[in-house]
Write a protein that holds these residues in place. Sequence first.
Motif, PDB file in Angstrom:
ATOM      1  N   GLU A   1     -35.705 -44.694   3.841  1.00  0.00           N
ATOM      2  CA  GLU A   1     -34.584 -43.756   3.646  1.00  0.00           C
ATOM      3  C   GLU A   1     -34.154 -43.753   2.175  1.00  0.00           C
ATOM      4  OE1 GLU A   1     -31.519 -44.616   6.596  1.00  0.00           O
ATOM      5  OE2 GLU A   1     -32.505 -43.266   8.040  1.00  0.00           O
TER       6      GLU A   1
ATOM      7  N   VAL B   1     -34.814 -35.956   5.495  1.00  0.00           N
ATOM      8  CA  VAL B   1     -33.979 -36.017   4.290  1.00  0.00           C
ATOM      9  C   VAL B   1     -34.051 -34.691   3.530  1.00  0.00           C
ATOM     10  CG1 VAL B   1     -33.838 -37.074   1.987  1.00  0.00           C
ATOM     11  CG2 VAL B   1     -33.960 -38.523   4.018  1.00  0.00           C
TER      12      VAL B   1
ATOM     13  N   ASN C   1     -29.654 -45.273  10.133  1.00  0.00           N
ATOM     14  CA  ASN C   1     -29.867 -46.721  10.216  1.00  0.00           C
ATOM     15  C   ASN C   1     -28.604 -47.499  10.546  1.00  0.00           C
ATOM     16  OD1 ASN C   1     -31.848 -48.680  10.157  1.00  0.00           O
ATOM     17  ND2 ASN C   1     -31.744 -49.008   7.939  1.00  0.00           N
TER      18      ASN C   1
ATOM     19  N   ILE D   1     -39.028 -39.383   8.095  1.00  0.00           N
ATOM     20  CA  ILE D   1     -37.808 -39.602   7.291  1.00  0.00           C
ATOM     21  C   ILE D   1     -37.772 -38.622   6.113  1.00  0.00           C
ATOM     22  CG2 ILE D   1     -36.638 -41.243   5.741  1.00  0.00           C
ATOM     23  CD1 ILE D   1     -37.427 -43.471   7.656  1.00  0.00           C
TER      24      ILE D   1
ATOM     25  N   ARG E   1     -36.687 -49.119   7.906  1.00  0.00           N
ATOM     26  CA  ARG E   1     -36.072 -47.788   7.787  1.00  0.00           C
ATOM     27  C   ARG E   1     -35.258 -47.688   6.498  1.00  0.00           C
ATOM     28  NH1 ARG E   1     -34.643 -43.018  10.101  1.00  0.00           N
ATOM     29  NH2 ARG E   1     -35.780 -43.344  12.024  1.00  0.00           N
TER      30      ARG E   1
ATOM     31  N   TYR F   1     -27.868 -37.246   6.633  1.00  0.00           N
ATOM     32  CA  TYR F   1     -28.489 -37.488   5.321  1.00  0.00           C
ATOM     33  C   TYR F   1     -27.701 -36.855   4.170  1.00  0.00           C
ATOM     34  CZ  TYR F   1     -32.357 -39.892   7.507  1.00  0.00           C
ATOM     35  OH  TYR F   1     -33.104 -40.809   8.197  1.00  0.00           O
TER      36      TYR F   1
ATOM     37  N   THR G   1     -30.253 -34.167  11.945  1.00  0.00           N
ATOM     38  CA  THR G   1     -30.107 -35.277  10.988  1.00  0.00           C
ATOM     39  C   THR G   1     -29.525 -34.814   9.647  1.00  0.00           C
ATOM     40  OG1 THR G   1     -32.339 -34.936  10.131  1.00  0.00           O
ATOM     41  CG2 THR G   1     -32.107 -36.494  11.961  1.00  0.00           C
TER      42      THR G   1
ATOM     43  N   PRO H   1     -31.976 -42.239  12.510  1.00  0.00           N
ATOM     44  CA  PRO H   1     -31.544 -41.715  11.206  1.00  0.00           C
ATOM     45  C   PRO H   1     -30.149 -42.219  10.835  1.00  0.00           C
ATOM     46  CG  PRO H   1     -32.613 -39.996  12.457  1.00  0.00           C
ATOM     47  CD  PRO H   1     -32.511 -41.183  13.379  1.00  0.00           C
TER      48      PRO H   1
END
Length: 517
Positions: free
Chosen positions: A407, A446, A362, A442, A403, A503, A499, A360
Amino acid sequence: MGLFLGLDSSTQSLSAMVVDTKRGAVVLDESVNFGGALPQYGSPQGFIPNADPRIKHANPVMWAQALDVLFERVTAGGFDLGSVRGVSGAGQQHGSVYLRRPISGGWSSDAPLHEQIGPLLSRATSPIWMDASAGEECNEIARAVGGEPEVVKVSGSRAIERFTAAQIRRFYKLEPAAYDATAEIHLVSSFIASLLAGRSVPIDLGDGAGMNLLDLQAGAWSPALLEAAAPRLGKRLPPPVPSTTQVGVVDDYFVKKYGFRSGTPLFAFTGDNPSSLVGMGASEPGTAVISLGTSDTVFAAMRQPRTDPRGFGHVFGNPAGGFMSLICFANGSLAREAIRDRFGLSWSDFERAIREQTRPGNDGNAMLPFFVPEMTPKVGAPKVELFGDDDFVAWRKPAATVRAIVEAQALSMKHHSDWIGERPTSILVTGGASRNRGILQIIADVFQAELKTLAISKSSALGGALRAAQAVEGTSFKELAATFAAPDPSLDVRPDPATKAVYDELGARFAERLAAL
Ligand code: ADP
Ligand code: XUL
């Protein structure tokens, strides 16, 4: 208690699903991919390639022929269409079909259906929802009715390029003689229903709301918007009717050829998204849906029409009554496919890239993923930008690029759906790409929401079957959804709370990039 058929004529395929309400089971699930089964139409992705990326048209004759191919397959497989007690369905939204005269009197069994369609068309091709060529016409329509806020107030959306009003206006301006020769204009949904009925049928209010022509509160065409779009347009549109309306019976052509029972009732076809709302069991407010099809969409039922202050979201009719909000992203599956194909990956490689080869955030690699013109946010021409380390920016990191696009898509969905209101803690997912667990992880991270997948993936066709069942048997959508649209708990995808911070920060950066566009 009986069998009910739902059809979905979407961008890339025509699908059929039959539910058996007595057994509580789906007894038929069949699909015809336009590109694969009907290569003669030169539309590998369901539309005709055009040098101008803003122009996206499809051949309505192809949609008609797909009906024969589908029913041939269904009957060849031994399924008895005579057992079907009602039919409804859906079509890709906004696309329009132009006829010289209304369809009437049924089809001749002496020739295939598609051969009878060509001569009826006053416009050889149909602009579809991906078309982004009618920007000027949107401005003209808004000006004619006194400004953008008025269009939003009446129709639930700003004047939108892919919506039917702007497309009709463009046709009227570019080909006035052909517009004059047009007696009737259909949506894809009402066109497919008319093919099945052998006569022109009304437009459903749910899908009609995606035309920029409907007065949402009145449930009738708006005289001012009709006038703003093209002269005497009101005369050329079938009337709008509630989704539960029986619009006809299955034509003898299909009775003779495929064994439908004579008099099988046909209920108004709606848009694929409104139909999915029913097929996902989300027709009551409180449940958000993310559909990952050719387009990605985020939608939810709502009682009163609330509009998007940024102007990207829409209000459509909910086939179960009331309204639904919807935000559509053109860069859905086709953009993911562009990355997949660029690096020669399979979908399993794509999934592995997300789940095993990247993490997560990236490592700071991000992208703007507009491979085709985008409507949310408005990006007029393709625009793909990479931000990150040198290898990434030079397209040398396949896994990170995979990714990065997902994302970016998930952050864009979250950013552009905040106007709908309360953040969902649980979201239903559907569409072809929802079988990719990497993409789902993902999105879950998010949104920091649990994602639930239904056991049945073709929610739009299923929605058609459930609407027919409800109309004939009177069973509530709630009961039908409990049987047919139950999430499969083994497919749940939970967010990783760790995460959230990553995000939140990426989301803020993504919003800045969008603001700078
Ligand atoms: P539509 O109804 O809009 O035609 P679908 O919901 O059937 O589209 O989804 C089709 C898309 O799903 C294809 O274009 C393909 O890119 C995508 N797809 C199918 N399988 C996968 C997968 N395993 N991972 C990601 N995307 C997938
Ligand atoms: C919705 C939209 C798309 C099409 C895809 O506004 O344009 O989701 O309905 O079939």
